[in-house]
Write a protein that holds these residues in place. Sequence first.
Motif, short mmCIF file in Angstrom:
data_model
loop_
_atom_site.label_atom_id
_atom_site.label_comp_id
_atom_site.label_asym_id
_atom_site.label_seq_id
_atom_site.Cartn_x
_atom_site.Cartn_y
_atom_site.Cartn_z
N ARG A 1 -17.24 10.37 16.55
CA ARG A 1 -16.89 10.93 17.43
C ARG A 1 -16.33 9.74 18.61
NH1 ARG A 1 -19.10 14.37 21.66
NH2 ARG A 1 -17.49 13.75 23.42
N ILE B 1 -9.50 17.75 23.86
CA ILE B 1 -10.19 18.98 23.57
C ILE B 1 -10.27 19.89 25.21
CG2 ILE B 1 -12.38 19.66 23.25
CD1 ILE B 1 -11.27 18.65 20.65
N GLN C 1 -13.57 26.35 18.33
CA GLN C 1 -13.32 27.13 17.41
C GLN C 1 -12.46 26.46 16.24
OE1 GLN C 1 -14.77 29.96 16.40
NE2 GLN C 1 -16.35 29.28 18.12
N GLY C 2 -12.36 25.22 16.05
CA GLY C 2 -11.43 24.57 14.98
C GLY C 2 -10.18 24.15 15.44
N HIS D 1 -6.15 9.71 21.20
CA HIS D 1 -5.75 10.73 21.97
C HIS D 1 -4.49 11.66 21.34
CE1 HIS D 1 -8.75 10.47 25.06
NE2 HIS D 1 -8.61 9.29 24.91
N LEU E 1 -15.81 14.33 27.22
CA LEU E 1 -14.77 15.12 26.16
C LEU E 1 -13.38 14.35 25.88
CD1 LEU E 1 -15.79 18.84 26.29
CD2 LEU E 1 -16.49 17.13 24.58
N PRO E 2 -12.83 14.24 24.76
CA PRO E 2 -11.54 13.86 24.71
C PRO E 2 -10.59 14.87 25.48
CG PRO E 2 -12.54 13.70 22.59
CD PRO E 2 -13.61 14.49 23.59
N ARG F 1 -24.31 25.88 17.86
CA ARG F 1 -22.99 25.20 17.49
C ARG F 1 -23.31 24.10 16.60
NH1 ARG F 1 -19.98 25.18 23.13
NH2 ARG F 1 -21.30 23.40 23.71
N GLY F 2 -24.53 23.17 16.82
CA GLY F 2 -24.97 22.55 15.88
C GLY F 2 -24.88 22.80 14.55
N ASP G 1 -23.64 19.39 18.80
CA ASP G 1 -22.51 20.32 18.61
C ASP G 1 -21.42 19.42 18.44
OD1 ASP G 1 -23.10 21.60 21.73
OD2 ASP G 1 -23.11 19.62 21.27
N ARG G 2 -20.59 19.48 17.64
CA ARG G 2 -19.57 18.60 17.15
C ARG G 2 -18.20 19.14 17.89
NH1 ARG G 2 -21.42 14.49 15.81
NH2 ARG G 2 -19.56 13.91 15.20
N LEU G 3 -17.12 18.43 18.15
CA LEU G 3 -16.12 18.80 18.89
C LEU G 3 -15.32 19.78 18.46
CD1 LEU G 3 -14.39 15.31 20.07
CD2 LEU G 3 -16.07 16.91 21.26
N TYR G 4 -15.18 20.13 17.01
CA TYR G 4 -14.38 21.13 16.72
C TYR G 4 -15.02 22.64 17.00
CZ TYR G 4 -17.51 20.03 12.49
OH TYR G 4 -18.58 19.55 11.99
N THR G 5 -16.72 22.51 16.95
CA THR G 5 -17.17 23.66 17.50
C THR G 5 -16.86 24.16 18.73
OG1 THR G 5 -19.27 22.46 18.03
CG2 THR G 5 -18.88 23.44 15.53
N LEU G 6 -16.49 23.14 19.45
CA LEU G 6 -16.11 23.85 20.99
C LEU G 6 -14.82 24.53 21.03
CD1 LEU G 6 -16.99 20.34 22.84
CD2 LEU G 6 -18.48 21.99 22.08
N LEU H 1 -11.23 15.36 13.57
CA LEU H 1 -12.17 16.51 13.50
C LEU H 1 -12.24 17.10 12.20
CD1 LEU H 1 -10.86 18.64 16.66
CD2 LEU H 1 -12.86 16.94 16.33
N TYR I 1 -17.08 27.77 9.68
CA TYR I 1 -17.76 28.01 10.90
C TYR I 1 -16.71 28.60 11.81
CZ TYR I 1 -14.58 24.48 12.62
OH TYR I 1 -13.42 23.69 13.01
N GLN I 2 -15.64 28.70 11.59
CA GLN I 2 -14.77 29.73 12.40
C GLN I 2 -14.88 31.02 12.25
OE1 GLN I 2 -11.59 27.11 10.40
NE2 GLN I 2 -10.41 26.82 12.72
N ASP J 1 -13.13 10.02 20.70
CA ASP J 1 -12.83 9.67 22.01
C ASP J 1 -11.74 8.55 22.37
OD1 ASP J 1 -14.57 11.21 23.38
OD2 ASP J 1 -16.26 9.88 23.01
#
Lengths: 115, 613
Positions: free
Chosen positions: B187, A75, A18-19, B194, A71-72, B242-243, A11-16, B203, B251-252, B191
């Motif tokens: 990714r 996020i 919702q964008g 910031h 996680l960053p 989610r993947g 799962d990518r970060l943006y899915t955590l 993203l 996806y939103q 990280d």
Amino acid sequence: MSRPGRDDAPDRLYTLTQGRSRSGPDNPFDLVTLVVAECAPVTGMQSEHAAILRITESPTAVVEIAAELELPVSIVRILLSDLLAAGRVSARHPRTSAVYDPDILEQVLVGLRNL
Amino acid sequence: MTPPLPGDRTDGPRSPLTVPLLTAVLAALAVAAAVFAGPEPARGALAVTGTVAGLLLCAAVTVADRAVASARAARTRLDTVTEDLGRLLKEQNRLTEEHTAELARLTEERTAERARLTEEHTATTDRLTEEHTATTDRLTEEHAAHVARLDARLREAESARAAALSATANAAGRMQALATGMLADLRAMEDKHHDEEVLADLLHLDHRTAQAGRLADSVAVLTGARSGRRWARPIAMESILRGAMGRIGGYQRVRAHSASDTAVAGHAAEGVMHALAELLDNAANFSPPTAEVHVYVEEVPSGIIVSVEDSGLVMSDVQLRRAERAVSGESTDLGGLTGTRLGLAVVGRLARRYGLKVSYRPSARGGTSALMLIPQELLVTTGASAPESTGTAPAATSSATTARAGEATATTATAPAGEATTTPATTATAATAAIAARTAPAIPSEEPAAAAARAADRPAPPAEPTAEPTSAGLPRRRSSRTKPAPAAPDHRHDPVPEHESAAPDGEAPPLVLPRRRRGRTLADAERTWSAGRTADPRPAPTAEETRARTARFSSFRRAVRPTTAAPTGDDAPARPATAPTAPTADDVRAGRDTDTPPAAQNNPTTPEGDTTS
């Protein structure tokens, strides 16, 4: 950069989030804000939310939560603001007097050297 | 009566009158003479009698004359008839001769004609036969030539198709590798940076790259290549959803409703995610841009049903049937592809490969609902994840009582295995020691060298002996044995996907204590310090040293975090619990220093960057 294939999760970060990638302007969380859970995780929550609630059973800094979740921080701040808006966590800033005590800083330095 | 002939008529009318008249005259004279010469008294009688006799005589003479004439006429007629008969006989003979001659002539002619015709027939037959043979030969040759040409073209086409397919598969595989590498890079950058602006851009790029990767995956699936990534551990259902969401544009708009704690086995996770992503993409593309797509996860006895419901256009029966046929995976030819609608064909291929069942039906939300059944054999229940970590650890040897301590020891147990495959003999000995310590109860007869060799061959031998004697008796997954270091069991799983292009076994495992960034930071600080002091690997510290060090570390932590010192009951026991295995961990960590990937050394994605920023 890391080698291909070492990506850690599907799962990518943006899915955590919702964008969302920016926390709001009134986001109270910075790196050292202490977060305390106000309730236990419930079924059906996003797993990161549940993990945050488990980690913050005792007061924990935002940066530690981020390290724990790998996680960053940005996020994590968004996730935390979601939880804060839902009233599931509360935030407070740490006392700063003890940290700046020179004795303790020296002890830390000595401890680090001795390791 | 035959008609009188012409010869008879010459005297016929004279004689019948002359002879009786002459007789009558003579008789009358005789009678008159007799009467005159006879006595007078008898003259009367004599006259009468003489007259009667004379009349009778005339009659007789007349009859005789007639008879003579008739006989003569009859004789004449007989001669005539006889002559006619001879003539007719002659005529008959002549006709017979003519007939015989004619017959002979006709027979000859006929025979000749027949012979001629027979000859002609034979000749024609021969000619036609020859022509036929020639034509047949020619046509056969032409046919053979055609067949050969078509055969050659078929072979050409097939080889061209195979070449194109393999080239496409190869290109898709490289694109997959690139996308995977880019995702990993992104990714790492996420990280590293910031700044929220940078993160937003990253993203965005991440999202685009994920979509490009899905396209490459689709092409790879259609060309029959294997999926580019394989996850080394089961992927939780939430991560699957989610993947899948992360690979589509909209996806939103996707709302996932999942309370399932089931996970999909690692080998099938990528396929399931991909198929689900295609279904989600379809649902998002064929519904209004503002409508949401809802995903529900339902556990049924035969597996898990993931239903993707949109509120877009209702598919007609024909469309439904076509879609059902496409996703059934029955046909694997590429002829029906249209170039723009790859999704359903990809789903069909994946469904066929992994035994998924996909069906369509009208949705209660007004649109179409796609149901995907993930069969039970692809599923793993993640309820065993927490016991699994304790089960993997050799819990009997240490005083570890909490799950986290058990994980820490498990980390030290599994780490040297992967290490021994890449590091030279200096660390291999340390790894051997660790392995020997682990495997000694289970395989006492094996020497450390043999254990090291085993470690070099198989990445994770220590997990096997420790897995069997576990008294917990919980079902355990095979894949869990090879995964390097279990992350926290309740969040943020850290599976290491194996990539085809990368050597999976040759890679160093993740950091020895991946769960704790703080610990890692400390380890790195210690590593740099010790590396500056001694270049060669340090000798293994004794248990007392380690214990003292751990105690110092704990006091350091307490000093730094006065507010959390009391409640960190879960952290504090974890440290002493790892004490018996800590030397091994230190060795491994020291050994890692020589093998740490350059990425971890010379760029700021190392954990120091995280905590100090």
